[in-house]
Design a protein around this motif. Structure first.
Motif, mmCIF file in Angstrom:
data_model
loop_
_atom_site.group_PDB
_atom_site.id
_atom_site.type_symbol
_atom_site.label_atom_id
_atom_site.label_comp_id
_atom_site.label_asym_id
_atom_site.label_seq_id
_atom_site.Cartn_x
_atom_site.Cartn_y
_atom_site.Cartn_z
ATOM 1 N N ASP A 63 0.824 -1.213 0.000
ATOM 2 C CA ASP A 63 0.000 0.000 0.000
ATOM 3 C C ASP A 63 0.857 1.261 0.000
ATOM 4 O O ASP A 63 0.538 2.241 -0.682
ATOM 5 N N LEU A 64 1.937 1.247 0.774
ATOM 6 C CA LEU A 64 2.772 2.441 0.907
ATOM 7 C C LEU A 64 3.437 2.802 -0.421
ATOM 8 O O LEU A 64 3.583 3.985 -0.753
ATOM 9 N N VAL A 65 3.836 1.795 -1.178
ATOM 10 C CA VAL A 65 4.451 2.054 -2.481
ATOM 11 C C VAL A 65 3.451 2.727 -3.418
ATOM 12 O O VAL A 65 3.780 3.703 -4.105
ATOM 13 N N TRP A 66 2.207 2.230 -3.431
ATOM 14 C CA TRP A 66 1.185 2.856 -4.258
ATOM 15 C C TRP A 66 0.909 4.285 -3.819
ATOM 16 O O TRP A 66 0.696 5.175 -4.652
ATOM 17 N N LEU A 67 0.921 4.509 -2.506
ATOM 18 C CA LEU A 67 0.672 5.857 -2.001
ATOM 19 C C LEU A 67 1.737 6.826 -2.485
ATOM 20 O O LEU A 67 1.429 7.936 -2.940
ATOM 21 N N PHE A 68 3.002 6.426 -2.413
ATOM 22 C CA PHE A 68 4.087 7.294 -2.878
ATOM 23 C C PHE A 68 4.003 7.512 -4.388
ATOM 24 O O PHE A 68 4.239 8.626 -4.874
ATOM 25 N N LEU A 69 3.667 6.456 -5.122
ATOM 26 C CA LEU A 69 3.552 6.599 -6.569
ATOM 27 C C LEU A 69 2.442 7.574 -6.945
ATOM 28 O O LEU A 69 2.609 8.413 -7.835
ATOM 29 N N VAL A 70 1.311 7.450 -6.268
ATOM 30 C CA VAL A 70 0.177 8.331 -6.578
ATOM 31 C C VAL A 70 0.467 9.767 -6.154
ATOM 32 O O VAL A 70 0.225 10.714 -6.912
ATOM 33 N N TYR A 71 1.014 9.936 -4.949
ATOM 34 C CA TYR A 71 1.193 11.292 -4.425
ATOM 35 C C TYR A 71 2.304 12.045 -5.165
ATOM 36 O O TYR A 71 2.107 13.185 -5.599
ATOM 37 N N PHE A 72 3.460 11.424 -5.315
ATOM 38 C CA PHE A 72 4.574 12.118 -5.958
ATOM 39 C C PHE A 72 4.509 12.007 -7.483
ATOM 40 O O PHE A 72 4.640 13.003 -8.197
ATOM 41 N N ILE A 102 -6.189 4.505 -1.647
ATOM 42 C CA ILE A 102 -6.892 3.485 -0.859
ATOM 43 C C ILE A 102 -8.100 2.955 -1.616
ATOM 44 O O ILE A 102 -8.380 1.749 -1.616
ATOM 45 N N GLY A 103 -8.820 3.848 -2.307
ATOM 46 C CA GLY A 103 -9.949 3.396 -3.108
ATOM 47 C C GLY A 103 -9.513 2.452 -4.218
ATOM 48 O O GLY A 103 -10.164 1.433 -4.478
ATOM 49 N N MET A 104 -8.407 2.775 -4.870
ATOM 50 C CA MET A 104 -7.893 1.926 -5.946
ATOM 51 C C MET A 104 -7.467 0.558 -5.414
ATOM 52 O O MET A 104 -7.795 -0.483 -5.994
ATOM 53 N N ILE A 105 -6.763 0.550 -4.287
ATOM 54 C CA ILE A 105 -6.266 -0.713 -3.728
ATOM 55 C C ILE A 105 -7.418 -1.621 -3.303
ATOM 56 O O ILE A 105 -7.484 -2.798 -3.691
ATOM 57 N N TYR A 106 -8.344 -1.077 -2.532
ATOM 58 C CA TYR A 106 -9.407 -1.925 -1.998
ATOM 59 C C TYR A 106 -10.524 -2.157 -3.002
ATOM 60 O O TYR A 106 -11.341 -3.068 -2.825
ATOM 61 N N GLY A 107 -10.534 -1.380 -4.083
ATOM 62 C CA GLY A 107 -11.411 -1.703 -5.194
ATOM 63 C C GLY A 107 -11.007 -3.026 -5.830
ATOM 64 O O GLY A 107 -11.859 -3.793 -6.296
ATOM 65 N N ALA A 108 -9.696 -3.309 -5.844
ATOM 66 C CA ALA A 108 -9.220 -4.586 -6.380
ATOM 67 C C ALA A 108 -9.707 -5.750 -5.526
ATOM 68 O O ALA A 108 -10.088 -6.806 -6.039
ATOM 69 N N TYR A 109 -9.708 -5.562 -4.215
ATOM 70 C CA TYR A 109 -10.201 -6.626 -3.329
ATOM 71 C C TYR A 109 -11.719 -6.781 -3.446
ATOM 72 O O TYR A 109 -12.239 -7.902 -3.424
ATOM 73 N N LEU A 110 -12.415 -5.667 -3.561
ATOM 74 C CA LEU A 110 -13.872 -5.755 -3.693
ATOM 75 C C LEU A 110 -14.285 -6.347 -5.045
ATOM 76 O O LEU A 110 -15.378 -6.909 -5.162
#
Length: 229
Positions: A63-72, A102-110
């Protein structure tokens, strides 16, 4: 304890930010999960491949890697686009980056939650409804969706519980949420244990309330299904 009382209004505001982040992320995750499940179940080869790539790639990285990719990375991408269009610089706030990530990540699980729930619906029921003349939207509204909700609720609740806790990671990019404000308060007062203990209790409260409400929804859905039979 006096420091905690003094900072209580500030922490309450952080709790509101945390809940807002969680609810908006859940809304986005629900949308993406529904689209992903529809693509896997009823889409053509292209949509099925796209949905499979989405769930595989997103769930395959922390999750943290995706957060950094999205934010920066997202900040730079948005500004490159606005620059090419002759528009001004746009700031991607930590809150927006958190909601999207977070929406993108947990959309994959949903996606898998909704897909599994749909496959659990007895095929004979939809065939019987079609034999009675139900098609399209009426079939989905009266037969498929009520059962889909019933079967998806347990998994949906689990995703929500994990998603709420995942909001804590957004504090690392500067969001003034419950965790971020507690960290700052703990450093300024040199009482980090006190403030993070309060954060722990706050998350436990959210979890308990969520479990209670989800349990009521599951029982109501199950009762409605039994009555319908």
């Amino acid at each position: 304890m006096e420091s905690l009382i003094r900072y209580a209004p500030l922490l309450a505001g952080g709790a509101v930010v945390t809940l807002s982040l969680a609810l908006l992320s859940l809304a986005l995750a629900t949308l993406l999960g529904g689209l992903g499940a529809a693509g896997k179940l009823g889409g053509g080869p292209f949509l099925r491949t796209l949905a499979l790539a989405y769930t595989t790639v997103v769930r395959g990285a922390p999750d943290l890697v995706w957060l950094f990719l999205v934010y920066f990375g997202g900040q730079r991408l948005v500004n490159d686009i606005t620059g090419a269009l002759g528009l001004g610089q746009v700031a991607v706030t930590p809150f927006l980056a958190g909601v999207f990530t977070i929406g993108m990540i947990y959309g994959a699980y949903l996606t898998e939650t909704f897909r599994g729930a749909y496959l659990t619906i007895p095929r004979g029921q939809t065939e019987a409804a079609m034999a009675l003349g139900l098609r399209g939207l009426p079939l989905q509204r009266k037969v498929v969706i009520p059962q889909l909700i019933r079967f998806a609720l347990p998994g949906y609740g689990n995703v929500w519980q994990v998603l709420v806790k995942a909001t804590a990671i957004v504090s690392v990019i500067g969001l003034q949420d419950l965790v971020g404000l507690a960290s700052d308060a703990g450093k300024s007062t040199r009482e980090p244990f006190v403030f993070f203990s309060a954060v722990l209790l706050a998350y436990l409260l959210i979890t308990w309330v969520s479990q209670t409400l989800l349990g009521l929804l599951e029982r109501r859905a199950a009762a409605g299904f039994a009555d319908a039979r």
